[in-house]
Design an enzyme around this catalytic site. Structure first.
Site, PDB file in Angstrom:
ATOM      1  N   SER A  56       0.833  -1.202   0.000  1.00 29.92           N
ATOM      2  CA  SER A  56       0.000   0.000   0.000  1.00 29.92           C
ATOM      3  C   SER A  56       0.863   1.246   0.000  1.00 29.92           C
ATOM      4  O   SER A  56       1.755   1.397   0.844  1.00 29.92           O
ATOM      5  CB  SER A  56      -0.912   0.016   1.231  1.00 29.92           C
ATOM      6  OG  SER A  56      -1.553   1.267   1.370  1.00 29.92           O
ATOM      7  N   HIS A 463      18.450  22.628  34.730  1.00 29.92           N
ATOM      8  CA  HIS A 463      17.355  23.117  35.593  1.00 29.92           C
ATOM      9  C   HIS A 463      16.582  24.215  34.864  1.00 29.92           C
ATOM     10  O   HIS A 463      17.182  25.091  34.247  1.00 29.92           O
ATOM     11  CB  HIS A 463      17.959  23.672  36.893  1.00 29.92           C
ATOM     12  CG  HIS A 463      16.938  24.299  37.796  1.00 29.92           C
ATOM     13  ND1 HIS A 463      16.124  23.558  38.613  1.00 29.92           N
ATOM     14  CD2 HIS A 463      16.601  25.603  37.996  1.00 29.92           C
ATOM     15  CE1 HIS A 463      15.327  24.370  39.301  1.00 29.92           C
ATOM     16  NE2 HIS A 463      15.606  25.620  38.941  1.00 29.92           N
TER      17      HIS A 463
END
Length: 478
Positions: A56, A463
């Site tokens: 396909s 951080h």
């Protein structure tokens, strides 16, 4: 809404009636999944003649790109962005439009990834073995590759046809409004009430997604609980998050029949009672896609579930024939399919040192909101294995050194580590929080590299980030 990548409807009946043209190549790959395309590309780069057969055009690139990982996670992200003021139908349509646009581009990129290589021939059609390392291809219409009735022989053949959704023999399973994991991605109209048969990762991902889109979702699970193999404490937090989000979990229940009722559907449950919904998603698993391949003609054996039997180097029972990805059973993950290509390359062109059995600390993520990521053993499994363990557990909302989930307004979840008390090595981790799909890779790498829990605890992380949780959670083990 945009459709899947467009294909034409050329009639192939005349092509099928013709005597097949013969091709003899170095490598034949049947199915375009992650492992298949990676292997085909590497062999082509090495100067080998390669044929890629794909039935396909909508599947250039494989399941992950077109109907699996990428499109579903795209929809999951869109759903997580929905706000109360957004209209359900329009928002869902826009999300599907974006999904289709993205997948169309990826489908095109994947086609050219192989088709643009001089030694690769892309064939649009369905392959069926007619002998050892020999297939006959019935052409498919609408693709961009070669659509021709062919008889192909190759020195090396790779079966890479993936898996298909399991649809159980339930009365009414073929009614309109009953979806599988592929078709539901284009549900129309928006599903206000959705019943999901199956409490595993696929069913739960769609449950979380459609709940965020605004659906009323009920999950029907056969067992006593969802995610039965997961850590009990972590699973309890997952259940709490899902139910708090509005998902109804019906455990110890199975669907016995589906019928139309009052313009919708009704699912009759074992033990009595029923659930009414606008639609039903069947998500009880996927089975290897081996039907129609005529593997017997190739000398390729399958097990009782239809999975191709392979050895540690992914060799099948037929000389020169290998299998990659979901078609040989086991965990169904695109990154394992990719690693399958490395295993086969090692067997064919290397020293054969790479094996399926050498894989350790393979992570997984179930993309709930927030995602649940796991690697290694649960606490129960480690204790049953005779390990002396230390355990560190923390609710995400209580982890002071992990501000990111709070910053993005989703501090839900839990983190749990299981550590060998004697070696200080991480035996397993369960991360249920924002960004867990990224942090779990760090933990898995640490496990493979022999990095200790103490070294992870003392790591220097950016951080604010979710990785910072390692500092505090593993600090419990000091």
């Amino acid at each position: 809404m945009n459709a899947m990548p467009s294909v034409s409807t050329t009639d192939t009946s005349e092509l099928e009636a013709q005597e097949p043209r013969r091709l003899d190549v170095d490598v034949l790959v049947i199915g375009w999944g992650k492992g298949g395309k990676a292997f085909a590309g590497k062999m082509a780069a090495a100067g080998k003649s390669v044929v890629m057969v794909e039935q396909s055009a909508a599947m250039y690139g494989g399941t992950c790109i077109n109907i699996g990982c990428v499109p579903t996670k795209t929809l999951i992200h869109s759903a997580s962005e929905k706000r109360a003021a957004d209209g359900d139908q329009k928002f869902f349509e826009d999300a599907v439009d974006y999904r289709d646009s993205l997948i169309g581009k990826l489908n095109d990129v994947n086609f050219h990834m192989l088709a643009d290589q001089d030694t690769v021939t892309v064939v649009d059609g369905r392959a069926c073995f007619v002998g050892p390392r020999e297939v006959e291809v019935t052409p498919s219409a609408g693709g961009r590759g070669l659509a021709e009735h062919l008889r192909i022989t190759a020195e090396t053949v790779v079966i890479n046809t993936g898996a298909t959704p399991v649809m159980p023999p339930i009365e009414g399973i073929d009614l309109p409004g009953v979806y599988d994991s592929t078709s539901i991605q284009h549900a129309e109209p928006f599903l206000q009430r959705l019943a999901i048969i199956g409490g595993g990762p696929i069913g739960l991902e769609f449950a979380s997604m459609f709940t965020n889109f605004g659906s009323e979702v009920t999950v029907i699970a056969r067992g006593e609980t969802i995610l039965p193999s997961e850590d009990r404490g972590v699973r309890g937090v997952v259940v709490d998050v899902l139910t708090d989000a509005g998902i109804t979990l019906r455990t110890n229940a199975s669907a016995e029949a589906i019928e139309t009722r009052d313009g919708g559907l009704a699912i009759t449950l074992s033990g009595g009672g029923s659930i009414e919904a606008d639609a039903v998603l069947v998500a009880i698993g996927r089975r290897p896609a081996t039907e129609g391949l005529n593997l017997t003609a190739a000398g390729v054996e399958v097990d009782e579930k239809g999975a191709v039997i392979v050895d540690d180097h992914l060799r099948t029972t037929a000389e020169g024939v290998y299998a990659m990805g979901d078609v040989h059973g086991g965990p169904q993950q695109t990154y394992l399919s990719l690693d399958d290509s490395r295993v086969v390359m090692s067997a064919l062109t290397g020293d054969g040192s790479r094996r399926v059995s050498s894989r350790v600390a393979v992570p997984t993520t179930t993309f709930l909101t927030p995602p649940l990521s796991t690697v290694g053993m649960t606490e129960d499994a480690a204790r049953k294995a005779g390990c002396a363990v230390k355990v560190a557990t923390a609710m995400v909302a209580d982890i002071k050194a992990m501000p990111r989930p709070k910053a993005v307004q989703d501090p839900r979840g839990v983190i749990k580590f299981v550590v060998d008390a004697e070696t200080d090595l991480v035996l397993g981790a369960r991360l249920f929080h924002v960004d867990s799909q990224e942090v779990i890779n760090l933990v898995a790498l640490a496990m493979r590299a022999g990095v200790t829990a103490s070294e992870l605890r003392d790591g220097i992380w950016t951080h604010p980030s979710s990785s910072e949780a390692l500092n505090e959670v593993l600090g419990q083990l000091e």
